[in-house]
Design a protein around this motif. Structure first.
Motif, PDB file in Angstrom:
ATOM      1  N   PRO A  42       0.824  -1.210   0.000  1.00 17.13           N
ATOM      2  CA  PRO A  42       0.000   0.000   0.000  1.00 17.13           C
ATOM      3  C   PRO A  42       0.857   1.258   0.000  1.00 17.13           C
ATOM      4  O   PRO A  42       2.047   1.196   0.347  1.00 17.13           O
ATOM      5  CB  PRO A  42      -0.774  -0.119   1.322  1.00 17.13           C
ATOM      6  CG  PRO A  42       0.103  -0.921   2.204  1.00 17.13           C
ATOM      7  CD  PRO A  42       0.827  -1.894   1.316  1.00 17.13           C
ATOM      8  N   LEU A  98      -6.917  19.740   7.421  1.00 19.95           N
ATOM      9  CA  LEU A  98      -6.752  18.722   8.440  1.00 19.95           C
ATOM     10  C   LEU A  98      -6.755  17.315   7.827  1.00 19.95           C
ATOM     11  O   LEU A  98      -6.477  16.347   8.506  1.00 19.95           O
ATOM     12  CB  LEU A  98      -7.879  18.806   9.475  1.00 19.95           C
ATOM     13  CG  LEU A  98      -7.854  20.029  10.388  1.00 19.95           C
ATOM     14  CD1 LEU A  98      -9.043  19.981  11.340  1.00 19.95           C
ATOM     15  CD2 LEU A  98      -6.552  20.085  11.186  1.00 19.95           C
ATOM     16  N   GLY A  99      -7.114  17.240   6.548  1.00 20.81           N
ATOM     17  CA  GLY A  99      -7.077  15.947   5.860  1.00 20.81           C
ATOM     18  C   GLY A  99      -8.264  15.069   6.138  1.00 20.81           C
ATOM     19  O   GLY A  99      -8.192  13.853   5.987  1.00 20.81           O
TER      20      GLY A  99
ATOM     21  N   TYR B  32     -12.528   8.297  10.473  1.00 16.42           N
ATOM     22  CA  TYR B  32     -13.067   8.169   9.117  1.00 16.42           C
ATOM     23  C   TYR B  32     -12.477   6.916   8.483  1.00 16.42           C
ATOM     24  O   TYR B  32     -11.367   6.503   8.820  1.00 16.42           O
ATOM     25  CB  TYR B  32     -12.671   9.365   8.241  1.00 16.42           C
ATOM     26  CG  TYR B  32     -13.061  10.705   8.802  1.00 16.42           C
ATOM     27  CD1 TYR B  32     -12.223  11.390   9.651  1.00 16.42           C
ATOM     28  CD2 TYR B  32     -14.279  11.284   8.463  1.00 16.42           C
ATOM     29  CE1 TYR B  32     -12.577  12.622  10.166  1.00 16.42           C
ATOM     30  CE2 TYR B  32     -14.644  12.514   8.976  1.00 16.42           C
ATOM     31  CZ  TYR B  32     -13.782  13.177   9.822  1.00 16.42           C
ATOM     32  OH  TYR B  32     -14.141  14.393  10.330  1.00 16.42           O
ATOM     33  N   GLN B  34     -12.028   5.282   4.480  1.00 14.41           N
ATOM     34  CA  GLN B  34     -12.195   5.570   3.061  1.00 14.41           C
ATOM     35  C   GLN B  34     -11.859   4.325   2.237  1.00 14.41           C
ATOM     36  O   GLN B  34     -11.063   3.493   2.650  1.00 14.41           O
ATOM     37  CB  GLN B  34     -11.267   6.718   2.636  1.00 14.41           C
ATOM     38  CG  GLN B  34     -11.510   8.008   3.392  1.00 14.41           C
ATOM     39  CD  GLN B  34     -10.705   9.176   2.848  1.00 14.41           C
ATOM     40  OE1 GLN B  34     -10.261   9.164   1.707  1.00 14.41           O
ATOM     41  NE2 GLN B  34     -10.530  10.202   3.668  1.00 14.41           N
ATOM     42  N   GLN B  93      -8.447   6.729   8.914  1.00 18.01           N
ATOM     43  CA  GLN B  93      -7.948   8.029   9.340  1.00 18.01           C
ATOM     44  C   GLN B  93      -8.215   8.223  10.809  1.00 18.01           C
ATOM     45  O   GLN B  93      -9.331   8.055  11.279  1.00 18.01           O
ATOM     46  CB  GLN B  93      -8.678   9.140   8.593  1.00 18.01           C
ATOM     47  CG  GLN B  93      -8.238   9.354   7.183  1.00 18.01           C
ATOM     48  CD  GLN B  93      -8.973  10.497   6.553  1.00 18.01           C
ATOM     49  OE1 GLN B  93     -10.186  10.443   6.376  1.00 18.01           O
ATOM     50  NE2 GLN B  93      -8.252  11.550   6.218  1.00 18.01           N
ATOM     51  N   LYS B  95      -6.889  11.183  13.951  1.00 23.93           N
ATOM     52  CA  LYS B  95      -6.177  12.450  14.081  1.00 23.93           C
ATOM     53  C   LYS B  95      -4.852  12.204  14.789  1.00 23.93           C
ATOM     54  O   LYS B  95      -4.798  11.542  15.820  1.00 23.93           O
ATOM     55  CB  LYS B  95      -7.004  13.452  14.857  1.00 23.93           C
ATOM     56  CG  LYS B  95      -6.424  14.867  14.775  1.00 23.93           C
ATOM     57  CD  LYS B  95      -7.390  15.895  15.265  1.00 23.93           C
ATOM     58  CE  LYS B  95      -6.808  17.291  15.080  1.00 23.93           C
ATOM     59  NZ  LYS B  95      -7.698  18.336  15.604  1.00 23.93           N
ATOM     60  N   GLY B  96      -3.794  12.763  14.192  1.00 24.57           N
ATOM     61  CA  GLY B  96      -2.492  12.645  14.819  1.00 24.57           C
ATOM     62  C   GLY B  96      -1.623  13.777  14.351  1.00 24.57           C
ATOM     63  O   GLY B  96      -1.645  14.127  13.190  1.00 24.57           O
ATOM     64  N   ALA B  97      -0.849  14.384  15.225  1.00 24.38           N
ATOM     65  CA  ALA B  97       0.068  15.465  14.856  1.00 24.38           C
ATOM     66  C   ALA B  97      -0.652  16.569  14.094  1.00 24.38           C
ATOM     67  O   ALA B  97      -0.114  17.124  13.143  1.00 24.38           O
ATOM     68  CB  ALA B  97       1.233  14.927  14.027  1.00 24.38           C
ATOM     69  N   GLY B  98      -1.886  16.873  14.492  1.00 25.68           N
ATOM     70  CA  GLY B  98      -2.573  18.021  13.923  1.00 25.68           C
ATOM     71  C   GLY B  98      -3.325  17.777  12.644  1.00 25.68           C
ATOM     72  O   GLY B  98      -3.919  18.695  12.094  1.00 25.68           O
ATOM     73  N   SER B  99      -3.311  16.573  12.143  1.00 30.18           N
ATOM     74  CA  SER B  99      -4.095  16.319  10.938  1.00 30.18           C
ATOM     75  C   SER B  99      -4.513  14.866  10.906  1.00 30.18           C
ATOM     76  O   SER B  99      -4.031  14.046  11.687  1.00 30.18           O
ATOM     77  CB  SER B  99      -3.288  16.653   9.680  1.00 30.18           C
ATOM     78  OG  SER B  99      -2.228  15.739   9.529  1.00 30.18           O
ATOM     79  N   TYR B 100      -5.451  14.581   9.994  1.00 29.35           N
ATOM     80  CA  TYR B 100      -5.958  13.227   9.865  1.00 29.35           C
ATOM     81  C   TYR B 100      -5.151  12.513   8.793  1.00 29.35           C
ATOM     82  O   TYR B 100      -5.271  12.818   7.623  1.00 29.35           O
ATOM     83  CB  TYR B 100      -7.437  13.251   9.482  1.00 29.35           C
ATOM     84  CG  TYR B 100      -8.325  13.712  10.610  1.00 29.35           C
ATOM     85  CD1 TYR B 100      -8.482  15.059  10.897  1.00 29.35           C
ATOM     86  CD2 TYR B 100      -9.006  12.792  11.400  1.00 29.35           C
ATOM     87  CE1 TYR B 100      -9.290  15.471  11.937  1.00 29.35           C
ATOM     88  CE2 TYR B 100      -9.821  13.196  12.431  1.00 29.35           C
ATOM     89  CZ  TYR B 100      -9.959  14.544  12.705  1.00 29.35           C
ATOM     90  OH  TYR B 100     -10.759  14.949  13.736  1.00 29.35           O
ATOM     91  N   GLN B 101      -4.329  11.563   9.221  1.00 30.04           N
ATOM     92  CA  GLN B 101      -3.479  10.869   8.267  1.00 30.04           C
ATOM     93  C   GLN B 101      -4.151   9.592   7.804  1.00 30.04           C
ATOM     94  O   GLN B 101      -4.805   8.895   8.558  1.00 30.04           O
ATOM     95  CB  GLN B 101      -2.158  10.502   8.937  1.00 30.04           C
ATOM     96  CG  GLN B 101      -1.405  11.696   9.479  1.00 30.04           C
ATOM     97  CD  GLN B 101      -0.321  11.270  10.428  1.00 30.04           C
ATOM     98  OE1 GLN B 101       0.396  10.325  10.157  1.00 30.04           O
ATOM     99  NE2 GLN B 101      -0.191  11.955  11.552  1.00 30.04           N
ATOM    100  N   LEU B 102      -3.961   9.311   6.514  1.00 26.27           N
ATOM    101  CA  LEU B 102      -4.493   8.072   5.943  1.00 26.27           C
ATOM    102  C   LEU B 102      -3.489   6.946   6.125  1.00 26.27           C
ATOM    103  O   LEU B 102      -2.322   7.114   5.805  1.00 26.27           O
ATOM    104  CB  LEU B 102      -4.724   8.247   4.436  1.00 26.27           C
ATOM    105  CG  LEU B 102      -6.043   8.794   3.917  1.00 26.27           C
ATOM    106  CD1 LEU B 102      -6.016   8.808   2.398  1.00 26.27           C
ATOM    107  CD2 LEU B 102      -7.209   7.973   4.418  1.00 26.27           C
ATOM    108  N   PHE B 104      -3.217   3.000   4.855  1.00 26.87           N
ATOM    109  CA  PHE B 104      -3.851   2.086   3.919  1.00 26.87           C
ATOM    110  C   PHE B 104      -3.670   0.629   4.325  1.00 26.87           C
ATOM    111  O   PHE B 104      -2.626   0.240   4.865  1.00 26.87           O
ATOM    112  CB  PHE B 104      -3.240   2.256   2.522  1.00 26.87           C
ATOM    113  CG  PHE B 104      -3.661   3.507   1.814  1.00 26.87           C
ATOM    114  CD1 PHE B 104      -2.936   4.681   1.950  1.00 26.87           C
ATOM    115  CD2 PHE B 104      -4.778   3.515   0.991  1.00 26.87           C
ATOM    116  CE1 PHE B 104      -3.322   5.839   1.291  1.00 26.87           C
ATOM    117  CE2 PHE B 104      -5.172   4.664   0.325  1.00 26.87           C
ATOM    118  CZ  PHE B 104      -4.445   5.832   0.478  1.00 26.87           C
TER     119      PHE B 104
END
Lengths: 114, 114
Positions: A42, A98-99, B32, B34, B93, B95-102, B104
């Protein structure tokens, strides 16, 4: 325009070369990302830019150097890479800084390090 | 450790049938989830997003469910067509370090046989 473009499509480089990958989007997105994807694996997050500032660096070696000159452009500068860095490099962007929303991916740059 | 598992590496299905793909996760509380489609040598394409407080989402022939108790998402393609053949990636997703990281999963390669 809902497209993320990446250049070049293919890149072959030696271990002593310096090269750059480019990514562009004109959707007004304020978050941009670099991912690395090896065959049958991935995508793995490398860097996140939010409002042109680097917000996440996933412990990527310093031979990869990202740059965000403006809100539409994202570069990845490559120097002294290793053969194991050969992979598909994907750029993505999202509307929400924020993604939280979907990400739009480019077609990728296929990098081969000799 | 956090894990995202897409149970089948490959799934073969007859044209016209419903394809069901599974995504399980452990030690994770995603905000989230996806689903993306990826064709060989191309970047992933966003299909559907579902929030932690939603049970089901639909879009044309696609349906995704999200069960936070079972820690599982199911992705359905009804009336499948050969053009649906691709690798399908589940992405979580949080939230981590200020944003929502994907992050996979490894993906399921779907082949729809005429």
């Amino acid at each position: 325009d809902t497209e993320v473009t990446q250049t070049p499509k293919h890149l072959v480089m030696g271990m002593t070369n310096k090269k750059s990958l480019k990514c562009e989007q004109h959707m007004g997105h304020r978050a941009m990302y670099w991912y690395k994807q090896k065959a049958k694996k991935p995508p793995e997050l490398m860097f996140v830019y939010s409002y042109e500032k680097l917000s996440i660096n996933e412990s990527v070696p310093s031979r990869f150097s990202p740059e965000c000159p403006n809100s539409s452009l994202l570069n990845l500068h490559l120097h002294a890479l290793q053969p194991e860095d050969s992979a598909l490099y994907l750029c993505a962007s999202s509307q929400d800084q924020l993604g939280r929303r979907e990400q739009f991916f480019g077609p990728g740059t296929r990098l081969t390090v000799l | 450790s956090q894990k995202i598992e897409q149970n089948s590496e490959a799934l073969n299905i007859q044209e016209g049938k419903t394809a069901t793909l599974t995504c399980n996760y452990t030690n994770y509380s995603p905000a989230y989830l996806q689903w993306y489609r990826q064709d060989p040598g191309r970047g992933p394409v966003f299909l559907l997003l579902i929030r932690e407080n939603e049970k089901e989402k639909r879009k044309e022939r696609l349906k995704v469910t999200f069960d936070t108790t079972l820690k599982q998402s199911l992705f359905h393609i009804t009336a499948s067509q050969p053009a649906d053949s691709a690798t399908y990636l589940c992405a979580l997703q949080k939230k981590g370090a200020g944003s929502y990281q994907l992050t996979f999963g490894k993906g399921t390669k779907l082949s729809v046989i005429p």
